[in-house]
Design an enzyme around this catalytic site. Structure first.
Site, PDB file in Angstrom:
ATOM      1  N   LYS A  22       0.837  -1.211   0.000  1.00 11.59           N
ATOM      2  CA  LYS A  22       0.000   0.000   0.000  1.00 11.59           C
ATOM      3  C   LYS A  22       0.868   1.256   0.000  1.00 11.59           C
ATOM      4  O   LYS A  22       0.642   2.186  -0.775  1.00 11.59           O
ATOM      5  CB  LYS A  22      -0.903   0.014   1.245  1.00 11.59           C
ATOM      6  CG  LYS A  22      -1.612   1.348   1.451  1.00 11.59           C
ATOM      7  CD  LYS A  22      -2.492   1.356   2.680  1.00 11.59           C
ATOM      8  CE  LYS A  22      -1.814   1.819   3.942  1.00 11.59           C
ATOM      9  NZ  LYS A  22      -1.566   3.272   4.033  1.00 11.59           N
ATOM     10  N   ASN A  23       1.873   1.272   0.878  1.00 13.15           N
ATOM     11  CA  ASN A  23       2.656   2.505   1.021  1.00 13.15           C
ATOM     12  C   ASN A  23       3.627   2.734  -0.136  1.00 13.15           C
ATOM     13  O   ASN A  23       4.259   3.782  -0.221  1.00 13.15           O
ATOM     14  CB  ASN A  23       3.421   2.503   2.348  1.00 13.15           C
ATOM     15  CG  ASN A  23       2.487   2.704   3.529  1.00 13.15           C
ATOM     16  OD1 ASN A  23       1.308   3.003   3.355  1.00 13.15           O
ATOM     17  ND2 ASN A  23       3.020   2.526   4.727  1.00 13.15           N
ATOM     18  N   ARG A  93      -4.630  10.825   4.087  1.00 17.66           N
ATOM     19  CA  ARG A  93      -3.514  11.756   4.178  1.00 17.66           C
ATOM     20  C   ARG A  93      -2.556  11.624   2.984  1.00 17.66           C
ATOM     21  O   ARG A  93      -1.985  12.609   2.511  1.00 17.66           O
ATOM     22  CB  ARG A  93      -2.769  11.505   5.493  1.00 17.66           C
ATOM     23  CG  ARG A  93      -1.575  12.391   5.678  1.00 17.66           C
ATOM     24  CD  ARG A  93      -0.855  12.077   6.962  1.00 17.66           C
ATOM     25  NE  ARG A  93       0.504  12.566   6.899  1.00 17.66           N
ATOM     26  CZ  ARG A  93       0.892  13.788   7.200  1.00 17.66           C
ATOM     27  NH1 ARG A  93       0.019  14.661   7.604  1.00 17.66           N
ATOM     28  NH2 ARG A  93       2.151  14.146   7.091  1.00 17.66           N
ATOM     29  N   ARG A 122       0.510  14.946  12.727  1.00 20.26           N
ATOM     30  CA  ARG A 122       0.963  14.735  11.345  1.00 20.26           C
ATOM     31  C   ARG A 122       0.946  16.007  10.491  1.00 20.26           C
ATOM     32  O   ARG A 122       0.234  16.094   9.483  1.00 20.26           O
ATOM     33  CB  ARG A 122       0.148  13.621  10.677  1.00 20.26           C
ATOM     34  CG  ARG A 122       0.285  12.318  11.405  1.00 20.26           C
ATOM     35  CD  ARG A 122      -0.460  11.216  10.723  1.00 20.26           C
ATOM     36  NE  ARG A 122       0.344  10.482   9.752  1.00 20.26           N
ATOM     37  CZ  ARG A 122      -0.079   9.392   9.127  1.00 20.26           C
ATOM     38  NH1 ARG A 122      -1.266   8.934   9.330  1.00 20.26           N
ATOM     39  NH2 ARG A 122       0.693   8.776   8.272  1.00 20.26           N
ATOM     40  N   PRO A 123       1.751  16.998  10.855  1.00 26.82           N
ATOM     41  CA  PRO A 123       1.824  18.215  10.042  1.00 26.82           C
ATOM     42  C   PRO A 123       2.572  17.958   8.724  1.00 26.82           C
ATOM     43  O   PRO A 123       3.124  16.876   8.526  1.00 26.82           O
ATOM     44  CB  PRO A 123       2.620  19.172  10.936  1.00 26.82           C
ATOM     45  CG  PRO A 123       3.418  18.295  11.837  1.00 26.82           C
ATOM     46  CD  PRO A 123       2.657  17.015  12.004  1.00 26.82           C
ATOM     47  N   ILE A 124       2.594  18.974   7.834  1.00 31.30           N
ATOM     48  CA  ILE A 124       3.307  18.786   6.552  1.00 31.30           C
ATOM     49  C   ILE A 124       4.392  19.841   6.346  1.00 31.30           C
ATOM     50  O   ILE A 124       4.789  20.118   5.225  1.00 31.30           O
ATOM     51  CB  ILE A 124       2.347  18.766   5.337  1.00 31.30           C
ATOM     52  CG1 ILE A 124       1.569  20.081   5.199  1.00 31.30           C
ATOM     53  CG2 ILE A 124       1.413  17.590   5.391  1.00 31.30           C
ATOM     54  CD1 ILE A 124       0.914  20.221   3.823  1.00 31.30           C
ATOM     55  N   LEU A 126       7.493  19.818   6.774  1.00 30.42           N
ATOM     56  CA  LEU A 126       8.733  19.367   6.136  1.00 30.42           C
ATOM     57  C   LEU A 126       8.574  19.295   4.618  1.00 30.42           C
ATOM     58  O   LEU A 126       9.507  19.592   3.866  1.00 30.42           O
ATOM     59  CB  LEU A 126       9.151  17.999   6.681  1.00 30.42           C
ATOM     60  CG  LEU A 126       9.527  17.969   8.166  1.00 30.42           C
ATOM     61  CD1 LEU A 126       9.746  16.540   8.647  1.00 30.42           C
ATOM     62  CD2 LEU A 126      10.787  18.809   8.411  1.00 30.42           C
ATOM     63  N   ASP A 310       4.416   0.824  12.009  1.00 27.80           N
ATOM     64  CA  ASP A 310       3.176   0.200  11.527  1.00 27.80           C
ATOM     65  C   ASP A 310       2.982  -1.230  12.030  1.00 27.80           C
ATOM     66  O   ASP A 310       1.903  -1.788  11.891  1.00 27.80           O
ATOM     67  CB  ASP A 310       3.137   0.198   9.984  1.00 27.80           C
ATOM     68  CG  ASP A 310       2.822   1.581   9.434  1.00 27.80           C
ATOM     69  OD1 ASP A 310       2.405   2.454  10.215  1.00 27.80           O
ATOM     70  OD2 ASP A 310       3.002   1.790   8.214  1.00 27.80           O
ATOM     71  N   VAL A 332       7.887   7.331  16.689  1.00 25.94           N
ATOM     72  CA  VAL A 332       7.576   7.954  15.394  1.00 25.94           C
ATOM     73  C   VAL A 332       6.297   8.787  15.461  1.00 25.94           C
ATOM     74  O   VAL A 332       6.253   9.919  14.962  1.00 25.94           O
ATOM     75  CB  VAL A 332       7.491   6.898  14.263  1.00 25.94           C
ATOM     76  CG1 VAL A 332       7.142   7.547  12.935  1.00 25.94           C
ATOM     77  CG2 VAL A 332       8.814   6.143  14.154  1.00 25.94           C
ATOM     78  N   ARG A 402      -8.771  -0.427   4.386  1.00 26.52           N
ATOM     79  CA  ARG A 402      -7.961   0.590   3.711  1.00 26.52           C
ATOM     80  C   ARG A 402      -6.622  -0.001   3.284  1.00 26.52           C
ATOM     81  O   ARG A 402      -6.016   0.472   2.323  1.00 26.52           O
ATOM     82  CB  ARG A 402      -7.655   1.754   4.678  1.00 26.52           C
ATOM     83  CG  ARG A 402      -8.756   2.754   4.837  1.00 26.52           C
ATOM     84  CD  ARG A 402      -8.257   3.921   5.658  1.00 26.52           C
ATOM     85  NE  ARG A 402      -6.870   4.223   5.287  1.00 26.52           N
ATOM     86  CZ  ARG A 402      -5.920   4.584   6.131  1.00 26.52           C
ATOM     87  NH1 ARG A 402      -6.174   4.702   7.409  1.00 26.52           N
ATOM     88  NH2 ARG A 402      -4.711   4.846   5.707  1.00 26.52           N
TER      89      ARG A 402
HETATM   90  C1  UD1 Z   1       4.225   6.937   6.088  1.00 27.87           C
HETATM   91  C2  UD1 Z   1       3.349   5.724   5.935  1.00 27.87           C
HETATM   92  C3  UD1 Z   1       2.794   5.292   7.294  1.00 27.87           C
HETATM   93  C4  UD1 Z   1       3.925   5.102   8.291  1.00 27.87           C
HETATM   94  C5  UD1 Z   1       4.829   6.325   8.344  1.00 27.87           C
HETATM   95  C6  UD1 Z   1       6.053   6.120   9.220  1.00 27.87           C
HETATM   96  C7  UD1 Z   1       2.473   6.014   3.709  1.00 27.87           C
HETATM   97  C8  UD1 Z   1       1.292   6.275   2.841  1.00 27.87           C
HETATM   98  N1  UD1 Z   1       2.264   6.026   5.038  1.00 27.87           N
HETATM   99  O1  UD1 Z   1       3.391   7.988   6.570  1.00 27.87           O
HETATM  100  O2  UD1 Z   1       2.088   4.054   7.128  1.00 27.87           O
HETATM  101  O3  UD1 Z   1       3.381   4.878   9.588  1.00 27.87           O
HETATM  102  O4  UD1 Z   1       5.285   6.654   7.008  1.00 27.87           O
HETATM  103  O5  UD1 Z   1       6.773   5.012   8.814  1.00 27.87           O
HETATM  104  O6  UD1 Z   1       3.558   5.759   3.223  1.00 27.87           O
HETATM  105  N2  UD1 Z   1       6.106  14.754  10.463  1.00 27.87           N
HETATM  106  C9  UD1 Z   1       6.244  16.070  10.805  1.00 27.87           C
HETATM  107  N3  UD1 Z   1       6.238  17.017   9.806  1.00 27.87           N
HETATM  108  C10 UD1 Z   1       6.104  16.676   8.498  1.00 27.87           C
HETATM  109  C11 UD1 Z   1       5.975  15.319   8.154  1.00 27.87           C
HETATM  110  C12 UD1 Z   1       5.983  14.364   9.164  1.00 27.87           C
HETATM  111  O7  UD1 Z   1       6.346  16.406  11.994  1.00 27.87           O
HETATM  112  O8  UD1 Z   1       6.109  17.599   7.645  1.00 27.87           O
HETATM  113  C13 UD1 Z   1       6.075  13.733  11.538  1.00 27.87           C
HETATM  114  C14 UD1 Z   1       4.728  13.014  11.605  1.00 27.87           C
HETATM  115  O9  UD1 Z   1       3.781  13.780  12.335  1.00 27.87           O
HETATM  116  C15 UD1 Z   1       5.097  11.726  12.291  1.00 27.87           C
HETATM  117  C16 UD1 Z   1       6.516  11.467  11.763  1.00 27.87           C
HETATM  118  O10 UD1 Z   1       6.993  12.695  11.243  1.00 27.87           O
HETATM  119  O11 UD1 Z   1       5.137  11.876  13.680  1.00 27.87           O
HETATM  120  C17 UD1 Z   1       6.575  10.419  10.668  1.00 27.87           C
HETATM  121  O12 UD1 Z   1       5.792  10.822   9.585  1.00 27.87           O
HETATM  122  P1  UD1 Z   1       6.114  10.451   8.074  1.00 27.87           P
HETATM  123  O13 UD1 Z   1       7.379   9.663   8.000  1.00 27.87           O
HETATM  124  O14 UD1 Z   1       5.992  11.669   7.252  1.00 27.87           O
HETATM  125  O15 UD1 Z   1       4.905   9.468   7.761  1.00 27.87           O
HETATM  126  P2  UD1 Z   1       3.917   9.509   6.524  1.00 27.87           P
HETATM  127  O16 UD1 Z   1       4.672   9.721   5.264  1.00 27.87           O
HETATM  128  O17 UD1 Z   1       2.753  10.362   6.831  1.00 27.87           O
END
Ligand code: UD1
Length: 423
Positions: A22-23, A93, A122-124, A126, A310, A332, A402
């Site tokens: 999926k990911n 997301r 889960r902000p964006i 970055l 996960d 994480v 999902r």
């Molecule tokens: C992806 C996976 C998810 C997995 C996660 C961590 C997909 C579709 N989903 O999610 O299944 O659990 O990786 O292995 O691939 N963060 C920030 N700012 C940002 C981005 C992230 O603070 O701009 C934080 C998040 O809140 C979280 C951590 O970084 O606490 C990890 O997030 P991230 O690695 O970005 O996970 P996803 O890509 O959302």
């Protein structure tokens, strides 16, 4: 609302084949937006999230066709919209992964800001920071509901980006934005997950010049355009881990086919510490949970190649059944212990303090009514239900669907007593 009914089952036995990840497939689908030519993706799992990504691509102008059981073709001759609908982003997301491709190909993207979800804020920032360093102007709407990224007159320009945390999504989004940029981009402290490598391999087949994916520094030399390509999605390491744990928790013996054992190293290592016998072949793994006692271990979730967040909740369900006391630390996500109260209802003895959970193993689980609080927590409930006395009724199973293809069918094929009912 549909529910799963899980009855106490004997040791699971037999073979199960793992689906495409999926990911991995979600970013691959987003990446097809980078070319106006046809892209073909094989080993696409039938999942609610994949259907949603198809809807998103269609809303942006893609033509998508099913070419057989697990193959799709996507062609986006022209991108008709650079804006994402709010309901699509709130439902998944990963829809934010179209940001990088839209910005690269059209120089502009506008999306509703994704809110927090069950497992954390889960902000964006970055992702946005990366786009900004590549020269995009980022603006947020007054009510902070929408964010827009617009490339400067010369388009995106390659640069050096250091991620404060190796975010999977940010690494993917920035990589996709940078492939068509002028000059060379370096992503430092990049995520190293196998899904990042799969995306880089696909982009390189499309004509991108990416090196270093799978390490902490990714180098992307921009190219003027990308062409179509054909790619097969890597096996889902989280689905594989779930079935490995299903074999162990039921003290069964299951051969898990179509896996990449290298991607499963942290899960294999921890299960071996517990006393599970695991024999890894080239593309399959034999898991024997039926050979002697199983004991406690400690786990700390980390970015790859550390232990995957996960698989934390399914592993915790398993740890409630082994001898001794285990500790699980989640680093994480800040709020990923919602399964603890659900396991507690079934009789598990787990205490949490902040991001640490202490599990007293060897407790007697009893079936009852529980909730799948998120995708992987739902899988944890199913595993616990397989060994709990009596009947476990799991609500909110749409989370499970999902991310797991043919879930009931695969579990039933191993002897699990699990059915879906419409309540
Ligand atoms: C992806 C996976 C998810 C997995 C996660 C961590 C997909 C579709 N989903 O999610 O299944 O659990 O990786 O292995 O691939 N963060 C920030 N700012 C940002 C981005 C992230 O603070 O701009 C934080 C998040 O809140 C979280 C951590 O970084 O606490 C990890 O997030 P991230 O690695 O970005 O996970 P996803 O890509 O959302």
């Amino acid at each position: 609302m549909a529910k799963y009914i899980v009855e106490q089952s004997g040791p699971l036995r037999g073979e199960v084949s793992i689906s495409g990840a999926k990911n991995a497939v979600l970013p691959l689908m987003a990446a097809t937006l980078l070319s106006d030519e046809e892209c073909i993706i094989d080993a696409v799992p039938h999942l609610a999230d994949v259907n949603l990504m198809k809807e998103i691509l269609a809303s942006l102008g893609s033509e998508i066709e099913e070419n057989g059981e697990n193959t799709i073709s996507v062609r986006t001759e022209d991108i008709l919209s650079t804006e994402l609908q709010k309901d699509l982003v709130s439902r998944m997301r990963a829809s934010i992964l179209v940001m990088g491709p839209l910005l690269a190909r059209k120089g502009r993207v506008r999306i509703p800001l994704p809110g927090g979800c069950a497992i954390g804020a889960r902000p964006i920032e970055l992702h946005l920071k990366g786009f900004e360093i590549l020269g995009a102007i980022i603006t947020k709407s007054e009510d902070n509901d929408y964010v827009e990224a617009v490339a400067g007159g010369q388009g995106l320009i390659g640069d050096q980006i250091y991620l404060d945390f190796p975010s999977v999504g940010a690494t993917e989004n920035i990589m996709m934005a940078a492939v068509l940029a002028e000059g060379t981009t370096y992503i430092e402290n990049a995520a190293e997950e196998p899904e990042i490598v799969d995306l880089a391999n696909f982009l390189n087949k499309m004509g991108a010049k990416i090196r270093g994916a799978g390490t902490d520094t990714i180098r992307i030399e921009g190219v003027p355009r990308l062409h179509g390509a054909k790619h097969t999605v890597i096996p889902d390491r989280i689905e594989a881990g779930t079935f490995m744990l299903a074999a162990a928790i039921t003290r069964g013996a299951v051969n898990i086919r179509n896996v990449e054992p290298d991607h499963l190293k942290p899960i294999i290592a921890k299960m071996r510490e517990c006393g599970v016998r695991i024999e890894a072949g080239d593309e399959d793994i034999m898991v024997r949970g039926d050979l002697g006692p199983q004991i406690a271990t400690d786990i700390k979730t980390l970015p790859y190649p550390g232990f995957p967040t996960d698989i934390q909740s399914p592993f915790m369900a398993y740890l409630t059944t082994v001898n001794g006391t285990s500790t699980v630390i989640e680093t994480v996500f800040e709020n990923r212990f919602m399964h603890v109260s659900q396991l507690g209802k079934m009789g598990a003895q787990i205490e949490t303090a902040g991001n640490r959970a202490v599990i007293r193993g060897g407790t007697h689980l009893r079936g009852c009514n529980v909730i799948a609080t998120d995708l992987r927590a739902g899988a944890a409930m199913v595993l616990a239900g397989l060994v709990a006395e009596g009947r476990t009724e799991i609500a909110d199973i749409y989370h499970i669907e999902r991310g797991y293809e043919r879930f009931i069918e695969k579990f039933s094929g191993l002897g699990a007593r699990i059915t879906k009912i419409d309540d």
